[in-house]
Every structure is written in structure tokens, then in C-alpha cells.
Design an enzyme around this catalytic site. Structure first.
Site, PDB file in Angstrom:
ATOM      1  N   SER A   1     132.955  13.655   4.314  1.00  0.00           N
ATOM      2  CA  SER A   1     131.515  13.434   4.407  1.00  0.00           C
ATOM      3  C   SER A   1     131.055  12.472   3.308  1.00  0.00           C
ATOM      4  O   SER A   1     131.524  11.338   3.244  1.00  0.00           O
ATOM      5  CB  SER A   1     130.795  14.778   4.348  1.00  0.00           C
ATOM      6  OG  SER A   1     129.431  14.648   4.665  1.00  0.00           O
TER       7      SER A   1
ATOM      8  N   ASP B   1     115.055  -0.764  -7.102  1.00  0.00           N
ATOM      9  CA  ASP B   1     116.092  -1.560  -7.776  1.00  0.00           C
ATOM     10  C   ASP B   1     117.444  -0.847  -7.791  1.00  0.00           C
ATOM     11  O   ASP B   1     118.131  -0.799  -8.815  1.00  0.00           O
ATOM     12  CB  ASP B   1     115.656  -1.918  -9.196  1.00  0.00           C
ATOM     13  CG  ASP B   1     115.371  -0.692 -10.060  1.00  0.00           C
ATOM     14  OD1 ASP B   1     115.188   0.401  -9.495  1.00  0.00           O
ATOM     15  OD2 ASP B   1     115.334  -0.842 -11.304  1.00  0.00           O
TER      16      ASP B   1
ATOM     17  N   HIS C   1     132.045  18.363  12.114  1.00  0.00           N
ATOM     18  CA  HIS C   1     131.998  17.593  10.870  1.00  0.00           C
ATOM     19  C   HIS C   1     132.947  18.135   9.805  1.00  0.00           C
ATOM     20  O   HIS C   1     133.472  17.374   8.992  1.00  0.00           O
ATOM     21  CB  HIS C   1     130.555  17.601  10.351  1.00  0.00           C
ATOM     22  CG  HIS C   1     130.341  16.816   9.102  1.00  0.00           C
ATOM     23  ND1 HIS C   1     130.385  15.434   9.082  1.00  0.00           N
ATOM     24  CD2 HIS C   1     130.076  17.206   7.818  1.00  0.00           C
ATOM     25  CE1 HIS C   1     130.153  15.010   7.846  1.00  0.00           C
ATOM     26  NE2 HIS C   1     129.973  16.062   7.065  1.00  0.00           N
TER      27      HIS C   1
END
Length: 436
Positions: free
Chosen positions: A152, A362, A415
Site C-alpha cells: 500500500s 510548496d 488490498h
């Protein structure tokens, strides 16, 4: 002070057919300023009993998350048993988790302002984790490269590793962890809502009475102020987030058995049972993993755009998740919302810092497309066709952008397949070696 000199290794100890050694070393908070503040990094080296004196190759486990500590050997997933057949396995607690200088509402309170907390947390993404791993590799193996297994979010870290320090890698295995390289968080969550809606449909098809049960619970929560045994309030929208478990191999059944025992008879009529409320509390509280909530959208942030609470904004495009309209009830999935920093006591102290992170523009770039296009490290990746957490099409687009990456597309696992079935890692090892 040279922070890299501060290292410690425990005496080996035996546990469940394994020999373990604990390592700690100091790493810079900001790798661009190695002379600045330091964090403690913890890792547990595990080898099968009887092989502790052999020069086995090293395999680094990169945990899912963000904000999840490495597995402990007493709760070993299927992958660890398979890996120990031929590797020394390194279980690294990613910075801020487990025994690596933890970051939670208590430790982060040491910062004077929310701005300072937010700035501190900018150093807890994949790029910093990779640089930590490189210092750990130098401590354990010198110049010898190692193999990484990323599950993951750990797969996200593995992709960063391929761009930042490919010389440190012998091979890379990735399971359910190929993110978009350039997409914005909006793209990620828009796709995630569609997948979560499909998982809801499958769940309620398996357990047809559970949609009515979930709606009844939601209506009860809307009409009453319900407190979990911890004292925290359970709201309708917080109840909906129980759907995060629908993406795991046992998640459908676990949620069903939680819902079926929701109500008991109270003095003035039906009330939610302590068994149900305790089960909900265990799943919903972010006390064990506050970084998961605080950094979840930040792991997709790069390229000068703020995430701006992406999951919260994109949800407006999917009215089926509005539990207040009286229509079919739907659980949400792996989404983090600003209101969770008002309702979960473990997150309340991080609320202002979380808003600052959501507004930040940023962020440095996490992946190096040019290096990935010229990659020479063998990479094998399991792409789960029915993955609720990571989008298949985005994963395959990324797979095509990494030279030499060999994807294995399977609908046989959820998953967390690498934890449930040793055959997943077995397949990845064989694929990377060119045996398949």
C-alpha cells in the site's frame, strides 16, 4: 554533533521460531539539514531460527499507512513466513510510529504553534522515509543493496526509493501500492469514491439486510446523542467511516457481524449495544495512528497545488454518500475529512496544523519520472483488480512508466492480500527473478 554516530543494537532474542535483534539509530528530522534536530529510528531484524549465522540477503518491509508502525512478529502476516525462508527481514517503524520517535497529540504538543507542528510534519512523507531507510541500510549492510517489499503506502515509498536511491535496491516488490505519479489528490479521491460505491453494492448484495440495519443505526444516531465507551460521540458521519474495512479480505464479514449486534433493549426502547459501540470505537479512533489522518492527503501532494481537503470537496460530486437524504445508506472508505479533527479527541489538538497542511503548496516532488523511465532495478508489483484503496487504472499507468516493472494483475485478493496469502509474495519473487 554527528547524529549518525548514535546507534544501538540489542542482544539477539528468540521468539516463535525467529531470532530478533532490535536496532535504533538517530536520523535527521530534515535530511537537507543533517546537523539539525534528530529523530530516533527503530527497526527489528528478524531471521528464522537456525539461519541466524548465515549471510542471508536483507528484505526491508515498508508498511502501509501513512502512520502505521511495522508489523510485530507475534502478529506476522503470511508474507513474513514466506520471506523468512530466504531473507533476513527488517521491520522498520517509519518515523513517527511505533518505537521511532512517535508523533501524536502528546508529543506534538511540544511545538509552540500549529505552524511549527505543520512544518515538523512535512518531514514525514515518503521521501524522508526513504532517506531514513538508506541510513538504516548503511548501518546494517554497509554498501550492500537490499530488497524492499512495499505494501500500500509502502509501495508509494518503494517508488520514491527507485527515484531517490536506486543504488540501494537489489529488487523491489510492491503490493497494492502503485500510485499515480503526477495526478492530483482530486483525481485520487474521485476514483476512490467510485470504487467505494461499488464495494458498498457488493457488501449489501452479500448481506441484503445490512443496508436496512445501517440505515436504522444512522437514524438512531441522528435522533440521539450516543457516546461510545471511551466517552467519544458517535455521529452519523463518523459511523459511515466504518466502511474503510470493506477494502480488506475479511472486512465484509467483520462489518456484518458488527452490525448484526447493534441494538439491545433499553429502559425506554432500543439502544445501541456496548458491544457494537466498543467495536466501532476500536475501528474509528485515530489514537493509535494519528499520522494516518494528519498526512493522508499530503502523501499525494506535489507540483505546487494544495490538496485543500480534497476528499471533503470531491464528496459533493457523489450524493449517494449523503446519509441525511433518507435514501440508500452508503459507507465511506479511505477518506479523511476536516470534521474528524473536531470529533476525534486524538486529532483535535492537530486540527489547526492539519488545516495548514491542507493549504500548503510548496511540497517537493515525490517521484522522479526520468529515473523511473530508465530504471534498472527488477520490480514486480501485484495490482489488485478489485482494490478499494488504490486505483487499478492509475496503477497500470504508473507500471507502464517504470522500466522493467512487471505487473501481476489479479482479482483473487483484496488490498491486504500479501498478509492473507503467502502465495502473493511467492509470485512476486518468482516474477522478479524472471521465473514466470
Amino acid at each position: 554533533m554527528d547524529h549518525m554516530c548514535a546507534t544501538h543494537t540489542s542482544r539477539p532474542y528468540r521468539h516463535g521460531g525467529m531470532v530478533c535483534s532490535d536496532h535504533t539509530l538517530d536520523v535527521p528530522l530534515d535530511h537537507a539539514r543533517p546537523e539539525g534536530p534528530a529523530l530516533s529510528l527503530f527497526a527489528r531484524e528478524v531471521v528464522a531460527a537456525g539461519q541466524e549465522h548465515r549471510e542471508l540477503p536483507l528484505l526491508l518491509w515498508l508498511q502501509g499507512g501513512p502512520g502505521g508502525r511495522a508489523e510485530r512478529p507475534n502478529a506476522a502476516g503470511a508474507w513474513l513466513k514466506r520471506a523468512l525462508q530466504e531473507y533476513r527481514v527488517v521491520l522498520m517503524d517509519q518515523r513517527g510510529t511505533g518505537r521511532s520517535t512517535p508523533a501524536d497529540r502528546n508529543t506534538l504538543a511540544a511545538h509552540a504553534t500549529p505552524q511549527a507542528t505543520a512544518e515538523y510534519l512535512t518531514h514525514f512523507r515518503a521521501d524522508s522515509i526513504v532517506r531514513d531507510a538508506e541510513l538504516l541500510r548503511a548501518h546494517l549492510a554497509g554498501e550492500r543493496p537490499w530488497t524492499v517489499l512495499g505494501q500500500s503506502f509502502g509501495g508509494f515509498c518503494a517508488l520514491s526509493y527507485l527515484g531517490l536511491a536506486p543504488h540501494g535496491l537489489e529488487q523491489a516488490f510492491i503490493t497494492g501500492g502503485l500510485p499515480t505519479l503526477t495526478g492530483h489528490a482530486d483525481d485520487v479521491y474521485r476514483a476512490a469514491y467510485r470504487r467505494t460505491a461499488r464495494h458498498n453494492e457488493r457488501f449489501f448484495a452479500r448481506y441484503p439486510d445490512d443496508e436496512k440495519a445501517a440505515r436504522r443505526i444512522a437514524e438512531h444516531l441522528a435522533e440521539h446523542e450516543v457516546r461510545m465507551p471511551s466517552g467519544e460521540r458517535l455521529s452519523v458521519r463518523r459511523f459511515q467511516t466504518l466502511g474503510i474495512g470493506l477494502g480488506t479480505s475479511s472486512g465484509f464479514d467483520a462489518l456484518h457481524y458488527l452490525l448484526e449486534g447493534a441494538f439491545v433493549a433499553g429502559p425506554a426502547g432500543p439502544v445501541l449495544s456496548d458491544t457494537f459501540l466498543r467495536g466501532a470505537d476500536t475501528t474509528l479512533s485515530f489514537a493509535p495512528r494519528p499520522l494516518y489522518a494528519a498526512l493522508h492527503e499530503s502523501i499525494y501532494a506535489q507540483g505546487g497545488r494544495a490538496t485543500d481537503w480534497s476528499a471533503h470537496r470531491i464528496r459533493e460530486e457523489f450524493p449517494e454518500f449523503d446519509a441525511a437524504d433518507g435514501g440508500p445508506f452508503r459507507f465511506t472508505g479511505e477518506m479523511i475529512y476536516p470534521w474528524q479533527f473536531e470529533e476525534d479527541p486524538a486529532l483535535v489538538p492537530l486540527r489547526e496544523a492539519a488545516h495548514l497542511l491542507a493549504a500548503r503548496t510548496d511540497w517537493p516532488v515525490l517521484y522522479d519520472p526520468d529515473r523511473l523511465a530508465d530504471n534498472e532495478v527488477p520490480v514486480a508489483a501485484a495490482v489488485y483488480a478489485d482494490d478499494m484503496f488504490v486505483d487499478r487504472e492509475q496503477s497500470l499507468e504508473t507500471a507502464a512508466a517504470v522500466r522493467g516493472l512487471r505487473p501481476w494483475i489479479t482479482d483473487a485478493h483484496a488490498h491486504d492480500g500479501v498478509r492473507a496469502d503467502a502465495a502473493v509474495l511467492d509470485r512476486l519473487i518468482a516474477t522478479a527473478r524472471g521465473e514466470l
